[in-house]
Enzyme design. Structure first.
Site, PDB file in Angstrom:
ATOM      1  N   THR A 126       0.828  -1.208   0.000  1.00  0.00           N
ATOM      2  CA  THR A 126       0.000   0.000   0.000  1.00  0.00           C
ATOM      3  C   THR A 126       0.866   1.263   0.000  1.00  0.00           C
ATOM      4  O   THR A 126       0.514   2.257  -0.635  1.00  0.00           O
ATOM      5  CB  THR A 126      -0.916   0.021   1.243  1.00  0.00           C
ATOM      6  OG1 THR A 126      -1.536  -1.252   1.384  1.00  0.00           O
ATOM      7  CG2 THR A 126      -1.983   1.079   1.119  1.00  0.00           C
ATOM      8  N   ARG A 150       7.727  -2.848   2.719  1.00  0.00           N
ATOM      9  CA  ARG A 150       7.727  -3.004   4.171  1.00  0.00           C
ATOM     10  C   ARG A 150       8.052  -4.441   4.523  1.00  0.00           C
ATOM     11  O   ARG A 150       7.354  -5.358   4.091  1.00  0.00           O
ATOM     12  CB  ARG A 150       6.351  -2.659   4.729  1.00  0.00           C
ATOM     13  CG  ARG A 150       6.427  -1.523   5.715  1.00  0.00           C
ATOM     14  CD  ARG A 150       5.054  -0.987   6.001  1.00  0.00           C
ATOM     15  NE  ARG A 150       4.954   0.359   5.483  1.00  0.00           N
ATOM     16  CZ  ARG A 150       3.955   1.167   5.732  1.00  0.00           C
ATOM     17  NH1 ARG A 150       2.952   0.750   6.480  1.00  0.00           N
ATOM     18  NH2 ARG A 150       3.932   2.376   5.243  1.00  0.00           N
ATOM     19  N   SER A 167       6.286   3.228   8.796  1.00  0.00           N
ATOM     20  CA  SER A 167       5.130   3.949   9.286  1.00  0.00           C
ATOM     21  C   SER A 167       4.749   3.598  10.724  1.00  0.00           C
ATOM     22  O   SER A 167       5.541   3.770  11.632  1.00  0.00           O
ATOM     23  CB  SER A 167       3.959   3.705   8.326  1.00  0.00           C
ATOM     24  OG  SER A 167       2.904   4.533   8.648  1.00  0.00           O
ATOM     25  N   HIS A 168       3.541   3.043  10.889  1.00  0.00           N
ATOM     26  CA  HIS A 168       3.006   2.756  12.222  1.00  0.00           C
ATOM     27  C   HIS A 168       3.455   1.389  12.737  1.00  0.00           C
ATOM     28  O   HIS A 168       3.072   0.994  13.831  1.00  0.00           O
ATOM     29  CB  HIS A 168       1.477   2.781  12.156  1.00  0.00           C
ATOM     30  CG  HIS A 168       0.964   1.825  11.123  1.00  0.00           C
ATOM     31  ND1 HIS A 168       1.119   2.059   9.773  1.00  0.00           N
ATOM     32  CD2 HIS A 168       0.362   0.628  11.230  1.00  0.00           C
ATOM     33  CE1 HIS A 168       0.619   1.047   9.091  1.00  0.00           C
ATOM     34  NE2 HIS A 168       0.154   0.159   9.949  1.00  0.00           N
ATOM     35  N   ASP A 194       1.933   8.870  14.307  1.00  0.00           N
ATOM     36  CA  ASP A 194       2.598   7.566  14.173  1.00  0.00           C
ATOM     37  C   ASP A 194       4.107   7.722  13.921  1.00  0.00           C
ATOM     38  O   ASP A 194       4.647   8.827  14.032  1.00  0.00           O
ATOM     39  CB  ASP A 194       1.947   6.756  13.046  1.00  0.00           C
ATOM     40  CG  ASP A 194       2.279   7.321  11.677  1.00  0.00           C
ATOM     41  OD1 ASP A 194       2.552   8.534  11.580  1.00  0.00           O
ATOM     42  OD2 ASP A 194       2.277   6.548  10.700  1.00  0.00           O
ATOM     43  N   ASP A 210       6.159   7.872  11.324  1.00  0.00           N
ATOM     44  CA  ASP A 210       6.703   8.847  10.373  1.00  0.00           C
ATOM     45  C   ASP A 210       5.851  10.108  10.264  1.00  0.00           C
ATOM     46  O   ASP A 210       6.048  10.918   9.359  1.00  0.00           O
ATOM     47  CB  ASP A 210       6.909   8.211   8.991  1.00  0.00           C
ATOM     48  CG  ASP A 210       5.617   7.694   8.373  1.00  0.00           C
ATOM     49  OD1 ASP A 210       4.680   7.384   9.131  1.00  0.00           O
ATOM     50  OD2 ASP A 210       5.542   7.592   7.136  1.00  0.00           O
ATOM     51  N   ASP A 238       2.586  10.757   9.626  1.00  0.00           N
ATOM     52  CA  ASP A 238       1.489  11.045   8.706  1.00  0.00           C
ATOM     53  C   ASP A 238       0.115  10.657   9.270  1.00  0.00           C
ATOM     54  O   ASP A 238      -0.900  11.133   8.784  1.00  0.00           O
ATOM     55  CB  ASP A 238       1.732  10.440   7.306  1.00  0.00           C
ATOM     56  CG  ASP A 238       2.033   8.958   7.329  1.00  0.00           C
ATOM     57  OD1 ASP A 238       1.980   8.350   8.413  1.00  0.00           O
ATOM     58  OD2 ASP A 238       2.324   8.406   6.251  1.00  0.00           O
ATOM     59  N   ARG A 239       0.070   9.804  10.298  1.00  0.00           N
ATOM     60  CA  ARG A 239      -1.232   9.435  10.890  1.00  0.00           C
ATOM     61  C   ARG A 239      -1.510  10.257  12.149  1.00  0.00           C
ATOM     62  O   ARG A 239      -0.572  10.705  12.811  1.00  0.00           O
ATOM     63  CB  ARG A 239      -1.227   7.959  11.298  1.00  0.00           C
ATOM     64  CG  ARG A 239      -1.079   7.019  10.131  1.00  0.00           C
ATOM     65  CD  ARG A 239      -1.141   5.587  10.603  1.00  0.00           C
ATOM     66  NE  ARG A 239      -1.092   4.706   9.452  1.00  0.00           N
ATOM     67  CZ  ARG A 239      -1.683   3.528   9.384  1.00  0.00           C
ATOM     68  NH1 ARG A 239      -2.343   3.057  10.426  1.00  0.00           N
ATOM     69  NH2 ARG A 239      -1.602   2.797   8.291  1.00  0.00           N
ATOM     70  N   LYS A 273      -0.631  12.233   3.723  1.00  0.00           N
ATOM     71  CA  LYS A 273      -1.440  12.571   4.885  1.00  0.00           C
ATOM     72  C   LYS A 273      -0.531  13.236   5.914  1.00  0.00           C
ATOM     73  O   LYS A 273       0.681  13.048   5.877  1.00  0.00           O
ATOM     74  CB  LYS A 273      -2.142  11.345   5.441  1.00  0.00           C
ATOM     75  CG  LYS A 273      -1.272  10.153   5.764  1.00  0.00           C
ATOM     76  CD  LYS A 273      -2.185   8.972   6.037  1.00  0.00           C
ATOM     77  CE  LYS A 273      -1.419   7.735   6.469  1.00  0.00           C
ATOM     78  NZ  LYS A 273      -0.896   6.976   5.329  1.00  0.00           N
ATOM     79  N   ARG A 298      -8.897  -7.367   6.886  1.00  0.00           N
ATOM     80  CA  ARG A 298      -9.581  -6.246   7.537  1.00  0.00           C
ATOM     81  C   ARG A 298     -11.060  -6.312   7.185  1.00  0.00           C
ATOM     82  O   ARG A 298     -11.421  -6.497   6.008  1.00  0.00           O
ATOM     83  CB  ARG A 298      -9.015  -4.912   7.059  1.00  0.00           C
ATOM     84  CG  ARG A 298      -7.522  -4.726   7.308  1.00  0.00           C
ATOM     85  CD  ARG A 298      -7.197  -3.240   7.451  1.00  0.00           C
ATOM     86  NE  ARG A 298      -5.787  -2.927   7.321  1.00  0.00           N
ATOM     87  CZ  ARG A 298      -4.870  -3.102   8.269  1.00  0.00           C
ATOM     88  NH1 ARG A 298      -5.213  -3.655   9.430  1.00  0.00           N
ATOM     89  NH2 ARG A 298      -3.617  -2.752   8.076  1.00  0.00           N
TER      90      ARG A 298
END
Ligand code: G16
Length: 539
Positions: A17, A21, A112-113, A276, A278, A280-281, A375, A494
């Site tokens: 996405t 990763r 990221s997260h 988060d 990096d 962005d969240r 974001k 999900r």
């Protein structure tokens, strides 16, 4: 000093996405980073004219990967790298630097997260000149390179000192080390009414921002404490650490538990937020009150005229298909454009560049606008602070008034983690073939109005993308299924549950979506196929 090294391909370097990763230990394998980066350099023409940004969220292995990338960029003839001091840059600040300086793209080293450390995850996000991450067509080309690569180029020079600001020559390439915070802070000052927010803090308003030992600490201290006058110590976990101090830097009710417990205690501040790994969240909290990212997007859009940068009007708004339909009702009321895209911020970029949208957001705690092409966690926090300063209301008052006006989409996401990839793929394939037979079927009080895969046709580049399966009900409720594209091993299924109520707005979300949860698990046969009778994570 430039040499060519023979290598063997890895078969697992397909981007998900948001970039590549993988587990840190996978990335640490011999030539893993080198193969991936050479595959990227192989698909870019005229590297001698290209300037890229490089930085990351400071997680474990960032320091080593940055040096490898510098040496490879130089050996491949890249003109210049702009690098955040000590290798740090948040994802939104990076997007801003690419746009402000008209760079050809950039590499943000972050998963990221996802947790960091030797037993955690590592990642690379690759952006192009739009300031957003590359489209799927280009990542497919890069993947083709990764599975056939046989050599890479590298400069055998010493490691580069990234602690001092300034420009240096390295192996025929120019390197500029920049302050990663300054330009981003200036951008935020252009967008929001800092004077009004500062006045609110001067009048006793309190906040807690949890930087989760990740990259946003220095940005948050500079903005909230130094410029806006929030009390010293308002930013907690403010110093970035390679393993995030053992925290899982995902700003949600499960992983930002300390902040959530604090905001639901007697000591709670007026406002709480987290970002988060990096940056962005974002997660937004009031006193004993949580705002879902879905509602946050709808509320920010509805209040655009309170923010100086947007007060002349906005183009439109977009959300990922899995995100609740709350913002659709706002778009309709304001008579602005409205778009649904696949999960992944990169799908918003064409809509922003073609001036179809100004705001966009996702259920996965991402909110942003066309000020950049990623974001933006701190932007969302400042947007809320600006609304609170302009209205004098609390987070809860703003949100409940919003529900009274527009109705409420109760929304919960179930994650079934660590599922065998073949089992997950088969579950999705079988469910997809079953969808046509569900139309018109009744499940208790719920009648299926339509069940189909989500297929997006990009109005700008004409590409089509299939992502997720959606069951819609006649009362506006929805169940969405998709496989995560950000995990580093196995599959995560999900299941997104949304139930719309026009009037009954103050119920418990889990109770409200519970009938939909039963339908979702039954229809997809999740317990039978995965052995899991309940979700691993509920957010
Ligand atoms: C990335 C993307 C987001 C996406 C999220 C979740 O976020 O940038 O657009 O919503 O992953 O993806 P998935 O459901 O496939 O795991 P981040 O913050 O991880 O870069």
């Amino acid at each position: 000093m430039i040499t060519t090294v023979k290598t063997h391909p890895y078969t697992d370097q397909k981007m998900g996405t948001a970039g590549l990763r993988r587990k840190s230990k996978v990335v640490m394998q011999e030539n893993y980073i080198e193969n991936f980066m050479q595959s990227i350099f192989n698909v870019i023409s005229n590297l001698q004219d290209k300037v890229f940004l490089l930085g990351g969220d400071g997680r474990f292995y960032n320091d080593i990967a940055i040096q490898k990338i510098i040496k490879m960029a130089a050996a491949n003839g890249v003109k210049k790298l702009i690098i955040g001091q000590n290798g740090f840059i948040s994802t939104p600040a990076g997007s801003n630097i690419i746009l402000q300086n008209k760079l050809n793209g950039g590499f943000i080293l972050s998963a990221s997260h996802n947790p960091g450390g030797i037993n955690g995850d590592f990642g690379i996000k690759y952006s192009n000149e739009t300031g957003g991450q590359i489209p799927a067509q280009l990542s497919d080309k890069i993947y083709q390179q990764t599975i056939s690569i046989s050599e890479y180029k590298i400069c055998l020079g010493p490691d580069v000192d990234l602690s001092q600001l300034g420009t240096q020559e390295y192996c025929g390439m120019s390197i500029e080390v920049i302050d990663p915070v300054k330009d981003y802070v200036e951008l935020m000052q252009k967008i929001f009414d800092f004077a009004a927010i500062k006045k609110m803090f001067a009048n006793g308003f309190t906040m807690r921002f949890d930087a989760m030992n990740a990259v946003t600490g220095p940005y948050a201290v500079a903005i909230f404490e130094d410029l806006l006058g929030a009390a010293k110590g308002s930013v907690v976990n403010a110093v970035p650490k390679p393993d995030f101090g053992g925290l899982h830097p995902d700003p949600n009710l499960v992983y930002a538990k300390d902040l959530v417990d604090f905001m639901f205690s007697d000591q709670a501040t007026d406002f709480g937020a987290a970002n988060d790994g990096d940056g962005d969240r974002n997660m937004i909290l009031g006193k004993s009150f949580f705002v879902t990212p879905n509602d946050s997007l709808a509320i920010l859009t509805d209040n655009f005229n309170l923010i100086p940068y947007y007060k002349d009007g906005i183009y439109g708004v977009a959300k990922s298909a899995a995100t609740s339909t709350a913002v659709a009702r706002v778009a309709k009321a304001h008579n602005i454009g409205y778009y649904e895209v696949p999960t992944g911020w990169k799908y918003f970029v064409n809509l922003m560049d073609s001036k179809r949208i100004t705001f966009c957001g996702e259920e996965s705690f991402g909110t942003g606008s066309s000020h950049i092409r990623e974001k933006d966690g701190i932007w969302a926090v400042l947007f809320w602070l600006n609304i609170l300063a302009a209205t004098g209301k609390t987070v809860e008052e703003i949100t409940v008034e919003h529900w009274k006006k527009y109705g409420r989409s109760y929304y919960i996401r179930f994650d079934f983690e660590g599922v065998d990839t073949a089992v997950a793929d088969k579950l999705m394939a079988d469910l997809e073939s079953k969808l046509p037979s569900l139309s018109g079927k009744t499940f208790g009080d719920f009648i299926v109005s339509d069940a189909a895969p989500f297929i997006y046709h990009d109005p700008v580049d004409g590409s089509s993308t299939k992502n997720g399966l959606i069951i819609r009900f006649t009362d506006g409720s929805r169940i969405v299924y998709r496989l995560s594209g950000t995990g580093s091993s196995g599959a995560t299924i999900r299941v997104y549950l949304e139930r719309f109520c026009a009037k009954d707005i103050l119920q418990n979300p889990l109770d409200m979506v519970s009938p939909l949860a039963h339908i979702a698990l039954d229809v997809a046969e999740i317990p039978e196929r995965t052995g899991k009778h309940q979700a691993d994570v509920v957010t």
